[in-house]
Design a protein around this motif. Structure first.
Motif, PDB file in Angstrom:
ATOM      1  N   PHE A  11      -5.761   2.955   1.535  1.00 35.69           N
ATOM      2  CA  PHE A  11      -4.780   2.112   0.860  1.00 35.69           C
ATOM      3  C   PHE A  11      -5.513   1.184  -0.112  1.00 35.69           C
ATOM      4  N   GLU A  22      -1.387  -1.522  -5.372  1.00 33.58           N
ATOM      5  CA  GLU A  22      -1.765  -1.695  -3.973  1.00 33.58           C
ATOM      6  C   GLU A  22      -2.826  -2.783  -3.813  1.00 33.58           C
ATOM      7  N   GLU A  40       2.517  -7.239   9.131  1.00 35.25           N
ATOM      8  CA  GLU A  40       3.148  -5.916   9.302  1.00 35.25           C
ATOM      9  C   GLU A  40       4.656  -6.015   9.056  1.00 35.25           C
ATOM     10  N   ASN A  94       5.169   0.896   5.706  1.00 38.29           N
ATOM     11  CA  ASN A  94       4.944   0.961   7.153  1.00 38.29           C
ATOM     12  C   ASN A  94       3.452   1.102   7.442  1.00 38.29           C
ATOM     13  N   ILE A  95       2.802  -0.045   7.633  1.00 49.51           N
ATOM     14  CA  ILE A  95       1.377  -0.072   7.974  1.00 49.51           C
ATOM     15  C   ILE A  95       1.238  -0.863   9.265  1.00 49.51           C
ATOM     16  N   SER A  96       0.589  -0.298  10.254  1.00 46.12           N
ATOM     17  CA  SER A  96       0.457  -0.962  11.549  1.00 46.12           C
ATOM     18  C   SER A  96      -0.434  -2.193  11.442  1.00 46.12           C
ATOM     19  N   GLY A 139      -3.886  -1.156  11.237  1.00 45.12           N
ATOM     20  CA  GLY A 139      -4.202  -0.644   9.904  1.00 45.12           C
ATOM     21  C   GLY A 139      -4.419  -1.775   8.912  1.00 45.12           C
ATOM     22  N   ILE A 140      -3.607  -2.818   9.037  1.00 41.39           N
ATOM     23  CA  ILE A 140      -3.750  -3.991   8.161  1.00 41.39           C
ATOM     24  C   ILE A 140      -5.097  -4.656   8.394  1.00 41.39           C
TER      25      ILE A 140
END
Length: 221
Positions: A161, A176, A197, A207-209, A212-213
């Motif tokens: 990302f 992004e 999130e 939708n990024i967990s 993941g963030i």
């Protein structure tokens, strides 16, 4: 006594071209003739496009051959690495077949390796080297990927990302990168990863967990 051969290539490209498989089959046939063994073309098991890293009994043709042979039968392999790349699997299969009274001949090792002679000793040593070579190649691939990653090049997998891939090079993706900058600001103000999130989902439709963030922000530091 049944006499069988086994040939294998790793890639589908090799399998389509057929040159390696044909060469291996010729070697097996010539060896059988030199030993006065009765081997028909239908008794050469051909494993096309299967990696040597797959255990012998897990390969389609390997499993069929392994389950077929009986006491007194003989299997001819052109080379050690056509049969095995893993020492443990090689020695387990050899032991099992030897216990069943099956003879194994490797052309590159000079013949029968199921006896107690020099062939069996060489087989054990070369099996270890086959494993070493596979691990060395894997290490080299990892090192090359690390170098490419350090150079900002794409090494496969999912696109990160904040970046797009242009000619195998990671290039910042402006829209992004802007979101990442906003995430940093929110994190700096004390927002939790869960909070970010939720914000991304509600305001940016992304939708990024939370995990993941965290990874994205750690990579952006």
């Amino acid at each position: 006594m049944g006499v069988y051969g086994y040939a294998r290539v790793s890639t589908l490209a090799q399998a389509r071209e057929g040159e390696s498989l044909e060469a291996q089959s010729r070697q097996i046939d010539a060896y059988a003739v030199s030993k006065g063994l009765d081997l028909s073309a239908d008794d050469i098991f051909v494993e096309a496009g299967v990696s040597g890293g797959v255990e012998f009994q897990q390969r389609p043709e390997g499993a069929r051959l392994f389950n077929l042979v009986q006491k007194g039968d003989l299997i001819i392999f052109p080379k050690l690495d056509r049969a095995f790349r893993n020492t443990r699997n090689a020695l387990n299969v050899l032991h099992d077949l030897k216990e069943r009274g099956v003879h194994i001949h490797f052309i590159d090792l000079g013949g029968d390796v199921t006896g107690n002679g020099i062939g069996a000793i060489v087989f054990t040593i070369l099996s270890a080297f086959a494993t070493f070579e596979k691990e060395r190649i894997a290490t080299r691939i990892r090192e090359v990927k690390q170098i490419k990653k350090a150079q900002g090049k794409f090494t496969g997998g999912r696109r990160a990302f904040g970046y797009e891939v242009v000619d195998l090079v990671k290039v910042p993706k402006p829209d992004e990168q802007k979101i990442i900058a906003e995430m940093k600001v929110r994190r700096g103000k004390g927002d939790s990863y869960r909070g970010i999130e939720k914000w991304l989902s509600e305001k940016k439709k992304l939708n990024i967990s939370a995990m993941g963030i965290r990874h994205i922000l750690n990579e952006a530091i």
